[in-house]
Design an enzyme around this catalytic site. Structure first.
Site, PDB file in Angstrom:
ATOM      1  N   ASP A   9     -29.696  14.732   2.655  1.00 54.67           N
ATOM      2  CA  ASP A   9     -30.033  15.655   3.734  1.00 54.67           C
ATOM      3  C   ASP A   9     -30.232  14.917   5.068  1.00 54.67           C
ATOM      4  OD1 ASP A   9     -30.603  18.055   4.920  1.00 54.67           O
ATOM      5  OD2 ASP A   9     -32.639  18.216   4.126  1.00 54.67           O
ATOM      6  N   ASN A  18     -24.374  26.706   0.917  1.00 53.62           N
ATOM      7  CA  ASN A  18     -23.820  26.107   2.145  1.00 53.62           C
ATOM      8  C   ASN A  18     -22.666  26.920   2.754  1.00 53.62           C
ATOM      9  OD1 ASN A  18     -24.390  22.636   1.141  1.00 53.62           O
ATOM     10  ND2 ASN A  18     -25.633  23.969   2.430  1.00 53.62           N
TER      11      ASN A  18
HETATM   12  C1  FPP Z   1     -27.123  18.146   4.288  1.00 52.14           C
HETATM   13  O1  FPP Z   1     -27.420  17.714   5.596  1.00 52.14           O
HETATM   14  C2  FPP Z   1     -25.821  17.643   3.914  1.00 52.14           C
HETATM   15  C3  FPP Z   1     -24.762  18.408   3.514  1.00 52.14           C
HETATM   16  C4  FPP Z   1     -24.830  19.866   3.369  1.00 52.14           C
HETATM   17  C5  FPP Z   1     -23.471  17.810   3.222  1.00 52.14           C
HETATM   18  C6  FPP Z   1     -23.509  16.532   2.452  1.00 52.14           C
HETATM   19  C7  FPP Z   1     -22.244  15.836   2.679  1.00 52.14           C
HETATM   20  C8  FPP Z   1     -22.106  14.521   2.909  1.00 52.14           C
HETATM   21  C9  FPP Z   1     -23.188  13.527   2.811  1.00 52.14           C
HETATM   22  C10 FPP Z   1     -20.817  13.931   3.314  1.00 52.14           C
HETATM   23  C11 FPP Z   1     -19.702  14.056   2.403  1.00 52.14           C
HETATM   24  C12 FPP Z   1     -19.944  13.709   1.001  1.00 52.14           C
HETATM   25  C13 FPP Z   1     -18.966  13.251   0.208  1.00 52.14           C
HETATM   26  C14 FPP Z   1     -19.172  13.093  -1.227  1.00 52.14           C
HETATM   27  C15 FPP Z   1     -17.671  12.877   0.757  1.00 52.14           C
HETATM   28  P1  FPP Z   1     -27.598  18.803   6.730  1.00 52.14           P
HETATM   29  O2  FPP Z   1     -26.296  19.014   7.393  1.00 52.14           O
HETATM   30  O3  FPP Z   1     -28.221  20.037   6.162  1.00 52.14           O
HETATM   31  O4  FPP Z   1     -28.581  18.077   7.696  1.00 52.14           O
HETATM   32  P2  FPP Z   1     -29.663  18.785   8.630  1.00 52.14           P
HETATM   33  O5  FPP Z   1     -30.742  19.311   7.724  1.00 52.14           O
HETATM   34  O6  FPP Z   1     -30.129  17.654   9.491  1.00 52.14           O
HETATM   35  O7  FPP Z   1     -28.985  19.855   9.397  1.00 52.14           O
END
Ligand code: FPP
Length: 244
Positions: A22, A70
């Protein structure tokens, strides 16, 4: 896997670590960049953490890449993430295979783009013989959704007469989960300072230890990963029992 089968490495570290990655969005926004920039940085970080696993004795790593919730994000972010997953497979497949990483995907593939699903199948097949690290990527995954799909398949087996309702126990239900070939996680890490499970491995984490760290995922280094694994070794896991 039985809840009392404590899984540790020879140094007492976790054998199966699950991570809620996250903080990508906040990482990007704090730099005045679009959220996708943070996801790209997050994808780079995945490589470093996978590479750190063998030295730490982490045999199984399960990462939460995209949840069933998501899809509620903007169309631009969702399609950007899907493109990033495809790019990740193209870019990383050879290196993952060369490093002896076995890749699996969990989650419901029904809503995913056909091309992406084909690429996921191909990567699973390519790495099927590897055993150095088992990397499981949760994509369109939700714990409740997984248990619901498992219950549906179990009900179907009963309807077909291949199982009886008397056979239904935790062990039988586990066999219908996406994770049926994996041990339960020993340690679940969530980055970015949020202390929530967000529907991740609900069934499997019944006895897991949790670690919530403030670091945003793109800043989560192998050194911090090693520190968190070392602190797990200090914990006293009792699985509901009392210490002898
Ligand atoms: C949550 O951070 C993250 C995600 C919903 C996506 C996770 C994806 C990756 C780490 C990159 C790709 C992974 C692979 C396996 C290629 P957020 O966007 O909710 O962060 P925030 O809470 O700061 O908005």
């Amino acid at each position: 896997m039985a809840a009392d089968a404590q899984e540790t490495t020879s140094s007492g570290g976790p054998k199966h670590v699950a991570i809620i990655m996250d903080g990508n969005g906040r990482w990007a926004q704090s730099r005045g960049r679009p959220r996708l920039f943070g996801h790209q940085a997050g994808a780079q970080r995945v490589r470093d953490i996978v590479n750190a696993c063998p030295d730490l004795g982490v045999k199984y790593l399960t990462i939460f890449a995209f949840s069933t919730e998501n899809w509620k994000r903007t169309q631009a972010e969702v399609s950007g993430l899907m493109a990033l997953f495809r790019l990740y497979i193209v870019r990383e497949a050879r290196a993952l295979h060369a490093e002896g990483v076995r890749v699996r995907f969990i989650g419901d593939r029904i809503r995913l783009d056909e091309k992406l699903v084909t690429m996921m199948d191909e990567l699973e097949l390519l790495t099927a013989g590897n055993d150095r690290v088992h990397l499981t990527i949760a994509l369109n995954y939700g714990g409740r959704d997984e248990v619901t799909r498992a219950a549906k398949r179990l009900a179907y087996e009963i309807e077909q007469g291949r199982l009886s309702h008397k056979d239904v126990d935790a062990e039988t239900l586990s066999r219908f989960l996406d994770t049926h070939v994996l041990p339960d996680p020993d340690l679940v890490i969530r980055t970015s300072g949020e202390a929530r499970i967000s529907n991740f491995l609900l069934w499997q984490s019944a006895y897991a230890e949790y670690e919530f760290v403030d670091t945003l995922w793109p800043d989560f280094t192998p050194e911090e990963f090693a520190r968190v694994c070392a602190s797990y070794a200090e914990r006293d896991r009792r699985f509901g029992a009392v210490k002898a």
